[in-house]
Design a protein around this motif. Sequence first.
Motif, PDB file in Angstrom:
ATOM      1  N   ARG A  14     -21.956 -23.202  20.382  1.00 14.58           N
ATOM      2  CA  ARG A  14     -22.770 -22.726  21.492  1.00 14.58           C
ATOM      3  C   ARG A  14     -21.862 -22.163  22.583  1.00 14.58           C
ATOM      4  NH1 ARG A  14     -26.937 -26.531  24.699  1.00 14.58           N
ATOM      5  NH2 ARG A  14     -26.375 -25.614  26.674  1.00 14.58           N
ATOM      6  N   GLY A  15     -22.177 -20.999  23.057  1.00 13.61           N
ATOM      7  CA  GLY A  15     -21.373 -20.371  24.105  1.00 13.61           C
ATOM      8  C   GLY A  15     -20.305 -19.436  23.575  1.00 13.61           C
ATOM      9  N   GLY A  16     -20.128 -19.376  22.245  1.00 13.64           N
ATOM     10  CA  GLY A  16     -19.168 -18.450  21.658  1.00 13.64           C
ATOM     11  C   GLY A  16     -17.752 -18.975  21.709  1.00 13.64           C
ATOM     12  N   PRO A  17     -16.811 -18.100  21.392  1.00 10.21           N
ATOM     13  CA  PRO A  17     -15.405 -18.522  21.338  1.00 10.21           C
ATOM     14  C   PRO A  17     -14.825 -18.720  22.738  1.00 10.21           C
ATOM     15  CG  PRO A  17     -15.565 -16.180  20.952  1.00 10.21           C
ATOM     16  CD  PRO A  17     -16.979 -16.701  21.033  1.00 10.21           C
ATOM     17  N   ARG A  18     -13.750 -19.493  22.801  1.00 14.20           N
ATOM     18  CA  ARG A  18     -13.047 -19.680  24.070  1.00 14.20           C
ATOM     19  C   ARG A  18     -12.204 -18.444  24.336  1.00 14.20           C
ATOM     20  NH1 ARG A  18      -8.359 -23.581  24.013  1.00 14.20           N
ATOM     21  NH2 ARG A  18      -6.984 -22.092  25.000  1.00 14.20           N
ATOM     22  N   ILE A  19     -12.213 -17.998  25.577  1.00 14.03           N
ATOM     23  CA  ILE A  19     -11.421 -16.837  25.992  1.00 14.03           C
ATOM     24  C   ILE A  19     -10.566 -17.234  27.188  1.00 14.03           C
ATOM     25  CG2 ILE A  19     -11.474 -14.490  26.913  1.00 14.03           C
ATOM     26  CD1 ILE A  19     -14.198 -14.134  25.521  1.00 14.03           C
ATOM     27  N   ASP A  20      -9.252 -17.041  27.058  1.00 10.52           N
ATOM     28  CA  ASP A  20      -8.333 -17.198  28.187  1.00 10.52           C
ATOM     29  C   ASP A  20      -7.898 -15.800  28.598  1.00 10.52           C
ATOM     30  OD1 ASP A  20      -8.446 -19.964  28.014  1.00 10.52           O
ATOM     31  OD2 ASP A  20      -6.633 -20.124  26.801  1.00 10.52           O
ATOM     32  N   ASN A  21      -7.867 -15.540  29.894  1.00  9.53           N
ATOM     33  CA  ASN A  21      -7.454 -14.235  30.402  1.00  9.53           C
ATOM     34  C   ASN A  21      -6.084 -14.339  31.062  1.00  9.53           C
ATOM     35  OD1 ASN A  21      -9.787 -12.197  30.138  1.00  9.53           O
ATOM     36  ND2 ASN A  21     -10.795 -14.075  30.785  1.00  9.53           N
ATOM     37  N   THR A  31     -15.891  -8.259  33.140  1.00 10.55           N
ATOM     38  CA  THR A  31     -16.386  -8.319  34.516  1.00 10.55           C
ATOM     39  C   THR A  31     -15.269  -8.852  35.394  1.00 10.55           C
ATOM     40  OG1 THR A  31     -18.153  -9.058  35.995  1.00 10.55           O
ATOM     41  CG2 THR A  31     -17.423 -10.629  34.331  1.00 10.55           C
ATOM     42  N   ASP A  32     -15.159  -8.339  36.572  1.00 11.13           N
ATOM     43  CA  ASP A  32     -14.102  -8.746  37.500  1.00 11.13           C
ATOM     44  C   ASP A  32     -12.734  -8.714  36.834  1.00 11.13           C
ATOM     45  OD1 ASP A  32     -15.894  -9.181  39.603  1.00 11.13           O
ATOM     46  OD2 ASP A  32     -16.309 -11.226  38.914  1.00 11.13           O
ATOM     47  N   GLY A  33     -12.520  -7.769  35.923  1.00  5.06           N
ATOM     48  CA  GLY A  33     -11.240  -7.627  35.256  1.00  5.06           C
ATOM     49  C   GLY A  33     -10.956  -8.670  34.203  1.00  5.06           C
ATOM     50  N   MET A  34     -11.963  -9.467  33.813  1.00  2.00           N
ATOM     51  CA  MET A  34     -11.760 -10.492  32.789  1.00  2.00           C
ATOM     52  C   MET A  34     -12.621 -10.190  31.565  1.00  2.00           C
ATOM     53  SD  MET A  34     -11.448 -14.076  34.853  1.00  2.00           S
ATOM     54  CE  MET A  34     -13.152 -14.122  35.314  1.00  2.00           C
ATOM     55  N   LEU A  35     -12.067 -10.477  30.388  1.00  2.00           N
ATOM     56  CA  LEU A  35     -12.794 -10.288  29.148  1.00  2.00           C
ATOM     57  C   LEU A  35     -13.939 -11.282  29.053  1.00  2.00           C
ATOM     58  CD1 LEU A  35     -12.901  -8.818  26.372  1.00  2.00           C
ATOM     59  CD2 LEU A  35     -11.507 -10.707  25.489  1.00  2.00           C
ATOM     60  N   VAL A  36     -15.127 -10.791  28.712  1.00  2.00           N
ATOM     61  CA  VAL A  36     -16.307 -11.629  28.527  1.00  2.00           C
ATOM     62  C   VAL A  36     -16.672 -11.705  27.045  1.00  2.00           C
ATOM     63  CG1 VAL A  36     -18.780 -11.851  29.039  1.00  2.00           C
ATOM     64  CG2 VAL A  36     -17.201 -11.088  30.820  1.00  2.00           C
ATOM     65  N   SER A  37     -16.537 -10.557  26.347  1.00  2.00           N
ATOM     66  CA  SER A  37     -16.920 -10.516  24.940  1.00  2.00           C
ATOM     67  C   SER A  37     -16.169  -9.394  24.239  1.00  2.00           C
ATOM     68  CB  SER A  37     -18.431 -10.274  24.822  1.00  2.00           C
ATOM     69  OG  SER A  37     -18.820 -10.124  23.485  1.00  2.00           O
ATOM     70  N   TYR A  38     -15.855  -9.642  22.965  1.00  2.39           N
ATOM     71  CA  TYR A  38     -15.206  -8.632  22.130  1.00  2.39           C
ATOM     72  C   TYR A  38     -15.825  -8.702  20.748  1.00  2.39           C
ATOM     73  CZ  TYR A  38     -11.713  -6.177  19.373  1.00  2.39           C
ATOM     74  OH  TYR A  38     -11.087  -5.297  18.528  1.00  2.39           O
ATOM     75  N   ASN A  39     -16.277  -7.551  20.243  1.00  5.94           N
ATOM     76  CA  ASN A  39     -16.875  -7.483  18.919  1.00  5.94           C
ATOM     77  C   ASN A  39     -16.493  -6.190  18.229  1.00  5.94           C
ATOM     78  OD1 ASN A  39     -18.741  -9.861  18.677  1.00  5.94           O
ATOM     79  ND2 ASN A  39     -19.490  -8.984  20.598  1.00  5.94           N
ATOM     80  N   VAL A  40     -16.357  -6.282  16.921  1.00 10.41           N
ATOM     81  CA  VAL A  40     -16.168  -5.103  16.066  1.00 10.41           C
ATOM     82  C   VAL A  40     -17.159  -5.258  14.924  1.00 10.41           C
ATOM     83  CG1 VAL A  40     -14.601  -3.893  14.495  1.00 10.41           C
ATOM     84  CG2 VAL A  40     -13.721  -4.848  16.616  1.00 10.41           C
ATOM     85  N   MET A  87      -2.858  -4.955  34.237  1.00  8.99           N
ATOM     86  CA  MET A  87      -3.769  -5.097  33.098  1.00  8.99           C
ATOM     87  C   MET A  87      -4.173  -6.563  32.961  1.00  8.99           C
ATOM     88  SD  MET A  87      -4.297  -2.271  31.293  1.00  8.99           S
ATOM     89  CE  MET A  87      -4.611  -2.790  29.616  1.00  8.99           C
ATOM     90  N   THR A  88      -5.325  -6.776  32.366  1.00 11.67           N
ATOM     91  CA  THR A  88      -5.743  -8.107  31.953  1.00 11.67           C
ATOM     92  C   THR A  88      -5.835  -8.084  30.447  1.00 11.67           C
ATOM     93  OG1 THR A  88      -7.034  -8.442  33.967  1.00 11.67           O
ATOM     94  CG2 THR A  88      -7.568  -9.848  32.096  1.00 11.67           C
ATOM     95  N   VAL A  89      -5.402  -9.148  29.806  1.00  8.67           N
ATOM     96  CA  VAL A  89      -5.539  -9.288  28.361  1.00  8.67           C
ATOM     97  C   VAL A  89      -6.269 -10.596  28.108  1.00  8.67           C
ATOM     98  CG1 VAL A  89      -4.330  -9.557  26.160  1.00  8.67           C
ATOM     99  CG2 VAL A  89      -3.458  -7.950  27.870  1.00  8.67           C
ATOM    100  N   GLY A  90      -7.389 -10.496  27.399  1.00  8.79           N
ATOM    101  CA  GLY A  90      -8.139 -11.682  27.018  1.00  8.79           C
ATOM    102  C   GLY A  90      -7.640 -12.184  25.675  1.00  8.79           C
ATOM    103  N   VAL A  91      -7.479 -13.489  25.553  1.00  8.97           N
ATOM    104  CA  VAL A  91      -7.090 -14.118  24.295  1.00  8.97           C
ATOM    105  C   VAL A  91      -8.318 -14.844  23.777  1.00  8.97           C
ATOM    106  CG1 VAL A  91      -5.579 -15.805  23.186  1.00  8.97           C
ATOM    107  CG2 VAL A  91      -4.693 -14.350  25.020  1.00  8.97           C
ATOM    108  N   VAL A  92      -8.805 -14.399  22.621  1.00  9.76           N
ATOM    109  CA  VAL A  92     -10.025 -14.952  22.034  1.00  9.76           C
ATOM    110  C   VAL A  92      -9.625 -15.908  20.920  1.00  9.76           C
ATOM    111  CG1 VAL A  92     -12.228 -14.428  20.913  1.00  9.76           C
ATOM    112  CG2 VAL A  92     -11.218 -12.778  22.530  1.00  9.76           C
TER     113      VAL A  92
END
Length: 166
Positions: free
Chosen positions: A72-79, A152-161, A59-64
């Motif tokens: 600009r560019g949105g939040p930082r995401i570490d995978n 994409t490529d198993g990495m989180l790009v964006s998360y929204n609710v 599994m991959t888990v993205g940390v937002v």
Amino acid sequence: MMFRPLILAAGVAFAAAAQAESPDLLMAIEQAAHIGQAGEVLAYGQPVLVVPVQNRPCMTVGVVYQEGKHQRGGPRIDNYQVCQGAEPERINDVSPALPDDQQFKQVTQMAIRGALRYGAHRRDWNDYRLDTRRLSAADSYGCAQVETVVSTDGMLVSYNVGMLCP
């Protein structure tokens, strides 16, 4: 002059400690991978979202990091890669940005409408995967809370609710 090596050593030790992962964050990453649902935890004194991305064999888990999400560019995401029986390992790669393409926006809207109608929907567009899930019952207008995960490529790009309508 005698204090300079000590200060330098303290600075190096502090930089190494800053790179160490918070135990609460690691536990939240493991839990998100295990249950397959996003969650929120305090890490480094700020709230972060942990978002699982279906990926095989691990599994991959993205940390937002929510602080600065309006920059600009949105939040930082570490995978992080989470394999069975191993501690989460940070992926040293940067997720690409969301495509600014009209067709991608249309595919996203179709995925959201699918989630509103059927509870969950998955769409693929080029190398991107969109997973949408209705989180609440629809109101009389057909609107509901919808979670959207773009990877994409198993990495989180964006998360929204958000509350979305057909």
